[in-house]
Design a protein around this motif. Sequence first.
Motif, short mmCIF file in Angstrom:
data_model
loop_
_atom_site.label_atom_id
_atom_site.label_comp_id
_atom_site.label_asym_id
_atom_site.label_seq_id
_atom_site.Cartn_x
_atom_site.Cartn_y
_atom_site.Cartn_z
N GLY A 74 0.81 -1.27 0.16
CA GLY A 74 0.07 -0.15 -0.08
C GLY A 74 0.77 1.26 -0.01
O GLY A 74 0.65 2.27 -0.89
N LEU A 75 2.02 1.24 0.89
CA LEU A 75 2.87 2.41 1.16
C LEU A 75 3.49 2.66 -0.48
O LEU A 75 3.59 3.69 -0.83
CB LEU A 75 3.94 2.04 2.15
CG LEU A 75 5.08 3.31 2.26
CD1 LEU A 75 4.55 4.52 2.83
CD2 LEU A 75 6.00 2.49 3.03
N ARG A 76 4.11 1.81 -1.02
CA ARG A 76 4.55 1.78 -2.46
C ARG A 76 3.72 2.48 -3.28
O ARG A 76 4.15 3.13 -4.14
CB ARG A 76 5.27 0.51 -2.74
CG ARG A 76 6.52 0.05 -2.16
CD ARG A 76 7.43 1.07 -2.09
NE ARG A 76 7.95 1.31 -0.78
CZ ARG A 76 9.00 2.71 -0.35
NH1 ARG A 76 9.15 3.33 -1.46
NH2 ARG A 76 9.57 2.72 0.79
N LEU A 77 2.42 1.85 -3.32
CA LEU A 77 1.46 2.25 -4.31
C LEU A 77 1.34 3.82 -4.10
O LEU A 77 1.01 4.45 -5.34
CB LEU A 77 0.10 1.24 -4.12
CG LEU A 77 0.25 0.11 -4.66
CD1 LEU A 77 -1.03 -0.67 -4.40
CD2 LEU A 77 0.52 -0.02 -6.27
N HIS A 78 1.07 4.14 -2.77
CA HIS A 78 0.77 5.55 -2.71
C HIS A 78 1.81 6.51 -3.15
O HIS A 78 1.82 7.58 -3.74
CB HIS A 78 0.64 5.93 -1.04
CG HIS A 78 0.08 7.32 -0.69
ND1 HIS A 78 -1.20 7.65 -0.49
CD2 HIS A 78 0.90 8.23 -0.55
CE1 HIS A 78 -1.11 8.98 -0.17
NE2 HIS A 78 -0.05 9.41 -0.26
N LEU A 79 3.25 6.11 -2.52
CA LEU A 79 4.31 6.81 -3.06
C LEU A 79 4.47 7.00 -4.45
O LEU A 79 4.90 8.22 -4.97
CB LEU A 79 5.53 6.18 -2.48
CG LEU A 79 5.71 6.26 -0.73
CD1 LEU A 79 6.93 5.50 -0.26
CD2 LEU A 79 5.56 7.66 -0.58
N VAL A 80 4.23 6.22 -5.24
CA VAL A 80 4.11 6.29 -6.78
C VAL A 80 3.71 7.37 -7.11
O VAL A 80 4.07 8.09 -7.99
CB VAL A 80 3.84 4.93 -7.62
CG1 VAL A 80 3.64 5.35 -9.15
CG2 VAL A 80 4.65 3.75 -7.31
N VAL A 81 2.24 7.63 -6.79
CA VAL A 81 1.44 8.76 -7.14
C VAL A 81 1.53 10.10 -6.35
O VAL A 81 1.02 11.15 -6.73
CB VAL A 81 -0.11 8.38 -7.42
CG1 VAL A 81 0.12 7.23 -8.20
CG2 VAL A 81 -0.48 7.77 -5.92
#
Lengths: 79, 206
Positions: free
Chosen positions: A42-49
């Motif tokens: 979840g963290l990585r997905l958020h950071l991408v955007v």
Amino acid sequence: MLGNKVVRKSVRLFMHIPTCRETSALLSQTQDRKLTLFERVGLRLHLVVCTGCRQLERQLAFMRSAVKRYLERDDHPPR
Amino acid sequence: MCNGGSNAMADNNSSRADALGVSPGEVEQFRGYLMRYALLQLRDQTSAEDVVQETLLAAVEGGDRFSGKSTVKTWLTGILKHKIIDQVRRQSREQPLLQGEDDERSEADVIDGLFKADGHWQNFPANWGDPGNALENKRFWETFETCARLMPVKTARVFMMREVMELSTEEICKELDITATNCWVMLHRARLSLRECLETKWFGRV
């Protein structure tokens, strides 16, 4: 159709993208504990955007090192 | 070191003491470091001076117990840590960390204040450029000290136990009798507050 429901449910669970508030908590906790797989994804997905939270990630790392540098600073004068 | 001590003393900086015993001069050069360490955690000049003085004294008196396996500095830090923990215990007896759900609520409120109802930032964290440059600037450290001092007492206590004393969450929970979740919330709050302060007072201006 039960299978479909389960799949959809688990995808939603897996793909939960945290908000900025949640992300900031996860980024902070990264410095204190090992995040779960779901949390990490979840963290990585958020950071991408999210540029703001990416800045926060860098800033947290900087602040941690700054505390250490503050303690050390007079003990290492330029030679 | 900024004292005008002899070269021999400067050479001893961070050396391993191979001889038995540690000389007063050898431990004295770490006073500045130990003071910064104690002050960040205790936030009180007198208590900080007390624990540092006790540490230096204990080191000189018990110098023969120094095994030489670590640096003098690491050894001194270990002694100081114990003395600080005693102080923190005293402090938290006088000023318990959580007097109830009120405190817990206020920690979460502070975090909430930084975000909109939908979880987005009120103000997006700015780009700090290359913050490493600040580390060379004396005035940055004054700002850093100001921001550390602006942190509320209890928040700072937990934050410094984690970042200065490098205790684990478990150790902090045990010392202060709080839950792990509580500890994480306080650390989260502490970091966001420090971030905000550094950005307002330093990085937003350069």
